[in-house]
Design an enzyme around this catalytic site. Sequence first.
Site, PDB file in Angstrom:
ATOM      1  N   SER A  84     -33.986  -3.001  -7.041  1.00  0.00           N
ATOM      2  CA  SER A  84     -33.464  -4.041  -7.936  1.00  0.00           C
ATOM      3  C   SER A  84     -34.321  -4.162  -9.191  1.00  0.00           C
ATOM      4  O   SER A  84     -35.533  -3.935  -9.149  1.00  0.00           O
ATOM      5  CB  SER A  84     -33.469  -5.374  -7.185  1.00  0.00           C
ATOM      6  OG  SER A  84     -33.309  -6.453  -8.073  1.00  0.00           O
ATOM      7  N   TYR A 129     -30.119  -5.162 -14.194  1.00  0.00           N
ATOM      8  CA  TYR A 129     -29.636  -6.442 -14.705  1.00  0.00           C
ATOM      9  C   TYR A 129     -29.966  -6.457 -16.185  1.00  0.00           C
ATOM     10  O   TYR A 129     -31.093  -6.112 -16.565  1.00  0.00           O
ATOM     11  CB  TYR A 129     -30.397  -7.608 -14.057  1.00  0.00           C
ATOM     12  CG  TYR A 129     -29.876  -8.092 -12.726  1.00  0.00           C
ATOM     13  CD1 TYR A 129     -28.517  -8.243 -12.475  1.00  0.00           C
ATOM     14  CD2 TYR A 129     -30.771  -8.467 -11.728  1.00  0.00           C
ATOM     15  CE1 TYR A 129     -28.060  -8.725 -11.248  1.00  0.00           C
ATOM     16  CE2 TYR A 129     -30.320  -8.951 -10.503  1.00  0.00           C
ATOM     17  CZ  TYR A 129     -28.971  -9.080 -10.277  1.00  0.00           C
ATOM     18  OH  TYR A 129     -28.523  -9.557  -9.076  1.00  0.00           O
ATOM     19  N   THR A 185     -25.169  -3.792 -12.354  1.00  0.00           N
ATOM     20  CA  THR A 185     -24.555  -4.948 -11.677  1.00  0.00           C
ATOM     21  C   THR A 185     -23.845  -5.817 -12.703  1.00  0.00           C
ATOM     22  O   THR A 185     -24.433  -6.209 -13.714  1.00  0.00           O
ATOM     23  CB  THR A 185     -25.627  -5.752 -10.916  1.00  0.00           C
ATOM     24  OG1 THR A 185     -26.179  -4.899  -9.915  1.00  0.00           O
ATOM     25  CG2 THR A 185     -25.033  -6.987 -10.247  1.00  0.00           C
ATOM     26  N   LYS A 191     -21.459  -1.912 -10.239  1.00  0.00           N
ATOM     27  CA  LYS A 191     -21.448  -2.751  -9.027  1.00  0.00           C
ATOM     28  C   LYS A 191     -20.834  -4.128  -9.317  1.00  0.00           C
ATOM     29  O   LYS A 191     -21.168  -4.738 -10.328  1.00  0.00           O
ATOM     30  CB  LYS A 191     -22.892  -2.946  -8.536  1.00  0.00           C
ATOM     31  CG  LYS A 191     -23.054  -3.841  -7.312  1.00  0.00           C
ATOM     32  CD  LYS A 191     -24.474  -3.743  -6.772  1.00  0.00           C
ATOM     33  CE  LYS A 191     -24.686  -4.548  -5.504  1.00  0.00           C
ATOM     34  NZ  LYS A 191     -24.977  -5.952  -5.752  1.00  0.00           N
ATOM     35  N   HIS A 251     -21.128  -9.504  -4.063  1.00  0.00           N
ATOM     36  CA  HIS A 251     -22.554  -9.858  -4.061  1.00  0.00           C
ATOM     37  C   HIS A 251     -22.914 -10.573  -2.746  1.00  0.00           C
ATOM     38  O   HIS A 251     -23.753 -11.462  -2.717  1.00  0.00           O
ATOM     39  CB  HIS A 251     -22.864 -10.767  -5.267  1.00  0.00           C
ATOM     40  CG  HIS A 251     -24.217 -10.551  -5.881  1.00  0.00           C
ATOM     41  ND1 HIS A 251     -24.417  -9.856  -7.054  1.00  0.00           N
ATOM     42  CD2 HIS A 251     -25.460 -10.948  -5.494  1.00  0.00           C
ATOM     43  CE1 HIS A 251     -25.718  -9.854  -7.368  1.00  0.00           C
ATOM     44  NE2 HIS A 251     -26.371 -10.502  -6.424  1.00  0.00           N
TER      45      HIS A 251
HETATM   46  C1  FNR Z   1     -28.876  -9.461  -3.249  1.00  0.00           C
HETATM   47  N1  FNR Z   1     -27.998  -8.718  -4.040  1.00  0.00           N
HETATM   48  C2  FNR Z   1     -28.431  -8.212  -5.247  1.00  0.00           C
HETATM   49  N2  FNR Z   1     -27.629  -7.383  -5.979  1.00  0.00           N
HETATM   50  C3  FNR Z   1     -28.072  -6.838  -7.136  1.00  0.00           C
HETATM   51  O1  FNR Z   1     -27.323  -6.090  -7.772  1.00  0.00           O
HETATM   52  N3  FNR Z   1     -29.337  -7.103  -7.589  1.00  0.00           N
HETATM   53  C4  FNR Z   1     -30.199  -7.917  -6.923  1.00  0.00           C
HETATM   54  O2  FNR Z   1     -31.327  -8.128  -7.335  1.00  0.00           O
HETATM   55  C5  FNR Z   1     -29.729  -8.524  -5.723  1.00  0.00           C
HETATM   56  N4  FNR Z   1     -30.538  -9.373  -5.008  1.00  0.00           N
HETATM   57  C6  FNR Z   1     -30.149  -9.803  -3.752  1.00  0.00           C
HETATM   58  C7  FNR Z   1     -31.045 -10.533  -2.970  1.00  0.00           C
HETATM   59  C8  FNR Z   1     -30.693 -10.885  -1.674  1.00  0.00           C
HETATM   60  C9  FNR Z   1     -31.668 -11.648  -0.829  1.00  0.00           C
HETATM   61  C10 FNR Z   1     -29.430 -10.526  -1.160  1.00  0.00           C
HETATM   62  C11 FNR Z   1     -29.022 -10.875   0.260  1.00  0.00           C
HETATM   63  C12 FNR Z   1     -28.535  -9.838  -1.934  1.00  0.00           C
HETATM   64  C13 FNR Z   1     -26.661  -8.344  -3.530  1.00  0.00           C
HETATM   65  C14 FNR Z   1     -26.734  -7.066  -2.701  1.00  0.00           C
HETATM   66  O3  FNR Z   1     -27.019  -5.954  -3.496  1.00  0.00           O
HETATM   67  C15 FNR Z   1     -25.420  -6.797  -1.964  1.00  0.00           C
HETATM   68  O4  FNR Z   1     -24.363  -6.786  -2.893  1.00  0.00           O
HETATM   69  C16 FNR Z   1     -25.129  -7.831  -0.869  1.00  0.00           C
HETATM   70  O5  FNR Z   1     -26.298  -8.152  -0.167  1.00  0.00           O
HETATM   71  C17 FNR Z   1     -24.091  -7.275   0.098  1.00  0.00           C
HETATM   72  O6  FNR Z   1     -23.733  -8.216   1.045  1.00  0.00           O
HETATM   73  P1  FNR Z   1     -24.397  -8.300   2.516  1.00  0.00           P
HETATM   74  O7  FNR Z   1     -24.476  -6.902   3.056  1.00  0.00           O
HETATM   75  O8  FNR Z   1     -25.735  -8.916   2.322  1.00  0.00           O
HETATM   76  O9  FNR Z   1     -23.457  -9.182   3.252  1.00  0.00           O
END
Ligand code: FNR
Length: 374
Positions: free
Chosen positions: A104, A127, A152, A246, A270
Site C-alpha cells: 500500500s 493513492y 485505487t 482497483k 474496498h
Molecule cells: C484495506 N484496503 C486498502 N486498499 C487499498 O487500495 N489501499 C490501502 O491502503 C488499503 N488499506 C486497507 C487496510 C485494511 C485494514 C483493510 C482491511 C483493507 C482494502 C483492501 O485492499 C481490499 O480491497 C479489502 O480488504 C478486501 O476485502 P476483504 O478481503 O478484507 O473482505
Amino acid sequence: MFSVKDYRAAAKRRLPRMVFDYLEGGADDESGLGNNRAAFERWELTPSRLVDVSHRDQTISLFGRTLPTPLVIAPTGLNAAFWPSGDAALARAAGEAGIPFALSTASNMSIEEVARQATGDLWFQLYVVNRTLACSLVRRARAANYSTLVLTTDVAVNGFRERDIRNGFAMPFKFSARAAVDGLTHPRWLWSYLSNGMPQLENFVTGDTLDIASQAALLRREMDASFNWDDLCRIRDEWRGKLIVKGVLTAEDVARCVQAGADGVILSNHGGRQLADLPVPLDVLPGIRERSPSTAILLDSGVRRGGDVVKSIALGANAVMLGRATLYGLAARGEVGVSEVIGIVKQEIDRTLALIGCSTVRKLNSSYVTRSPA
Ligand code: FNR
C-alpha cells in the site's frame, strides 16, 4: 487453527480493541460487510460426479506469470499496527507461496525496504494524495522493480468508519485513558509495539519526499478528489509495467479502463470500508465478464474460504485478492500466520475442486455454480 475464522478469533484476542476495529470495521452501518459475505453464500457449488480428480491443479497464468494458486495479497495500510514489520512479513509469506504481494501507499515500510526483504513478485498500490507525490512514488516503484501498479480509485474521500471515530483511532496517535487500558490489557501486542517504535508512513519520510503534510493527509485519507480519466491516461504513459485499476464496479468503467490502457481491473468495494451501499463485486462479476470477455479481472471483498475463491473463478474472475483473511494471520502469528492462512485457503480450494469433480481451476465455469433457491 483450522480456518480463517480461527485466525480472526486469535487476532481479536491479541490486538487491542481499537486496532482490531481498524482491521475489521466497515463504513457507515457496516451493512457492506454482511452483504459481501451473503453474496458468497447465495451461490452453491454444482458437483459433477465420476470425474477423475486424482490429480488437481490450481495454477493459473496472470500477466504472463504462473501462479501456483489464484491468490494475491491485497494492499492494506498501517500493517505495523498488526505486527512489527508487517509489510515485509506479508511480502515474504506471499513470496514463499509464489503469489504477488501488493504494497500500500500507506505502508509502514518504504517501497525500497520491502523490495530488499521480499522474495517474490511485488505490486505497488497508488493513492493519489497529490499528483507530484504520485509521480515520485511511481518512479520509486519502477526503480525498485515492482512489476505492477495498482491504482485505487474508490477513495476520493475517506469512508466514514464509525468504529475508528468512536475509538479515536487516528494518527498521530493520541493517548487516552481508554486507549491505555486497551493497550495494557493486550500485553503481547503492547510489548512488540513498544519495542519497535511508533510506525511511520515510511514512503513519505525517506529520500526526496520528506513530507509531513502529505503524511497527515494520507492518514486522514485526503486524496486528490479531482483525479480523473485523463490522469489515468497520464499514469499509463508514465508506468511501463502492468497497470491495474482497483475499485471499479460497473461494466462501463471496466471498458473505459481497458480503453485507457489498463492491463486489468480489480472489482472491489474496498471490503465494505468506503461506502456501505456499494454493489458486491461477486454480484456484478458475471455481467462484467460477459461484457469484457478477455480482460484480466480480479476480485476482492469478503473472501474467507477456498470455496469463495472457486465460486469467484467459476463466475469469471481470473484471480482473487485476500485482504482481511491474511491480516488475521499476520495479527495472530506474524509471517508464519500469513503463510498458514494462505496454506489453509489453498487446501480448501484443492478439496473443493476434488469434491465438485473439477481437476483444475482453469476448467471452472458457470456450470459449477448455481444460485441457491432461498
Ligand atoms: C484495506 N484496503 C486498502 N486498499 C487499498 O487500495 N489501499 C490501502 O491502503 C488499503 N488499506 C486497507 C487496510 C485494511 C485494514 C483493510 C482491511 C483493507 C482494502 C483492501 O485492499 C481490499 O480491497 C479489502 O480488504 C478486501 O476485502 P476483504 O478481503 O478484507 O473482505
